[in-house]
Scaffold this motif. Sequence first.
Motif: not given
Length: 267
Positions: A142-143, A151, A153, A169
């Motif tokens: 996570e940024q 993020r 995935t 999300w």
Amino acid sequence: MVDLDAYFARIGYQGPREPTLEVLRALHALHPAAIPFEAIDCLLDRGIDISPEAVDAKLIHGGRGGYCFEHNGLFRRVLTTLGFPVEGLAARVRWNMPDDAPPQPRTHMVLKVLVGGAPWMVDVGFGGCVLTAPLRLEPGLEQQTDHDRYRLTPVGEELRLEVLREAGWVPAYDIGLSPCVQRDYEMANWFTSTHPTSHFRHNLLAARTTPEARYGLLFNRLTIRPRGGETAHEMLDAAGIERVLREVFKLPVEPEWRPIIEAAASR
């Protein structure tokens, strides 16, 4: 490859010209604030020319904005000129689509940039959800950026970019990890700018992200997402649309735009 002096004057950058992470972050923050996202030429049946000469004339010297192939194509040449190793990638957009929507064609351009041997994801051309900082190309991390948390995935052989919003999300797009050549973007750009099912052919939209807020226009609705504040919406008439195109999105409104502005106001 690109006139760095003219580009830096356009975005207001006066820092060093070295392939460092600090330089990359500075340019990535300034670009979306100075050069808006828009696709008005699609509505005017002008087509979108993504050759370097056309993009520079439009985005650097003409005061206009553009969409992903124009923004990220220009940014790629800037970074390459500065000495960054850059690869072009392509993504399937999932923004504002239901979970069971069929896969879309790869019609969004993103960049993979190496800094000190580490891969970073760069994207200055994704409208109202545009990144304002590069992201580590690392799944599951996570940024946080100035405006949103992201993020990546894994989804099959692709990476899905997701953004954290009020509802949780939200998927933005699925990135293919195989490098693209310019012909790939020319074909995708032709589809995006001319195909009757492309939303750029039907929607008046613009976006700009500054350090203070995200601004988005869709038809006659202006959305403002202040950094750390509550989202606000404003409905506009034709005069209001023209005003925000000039004042908020910093676009040189042309007389030929008036019919599409009036059509958007009627929505």
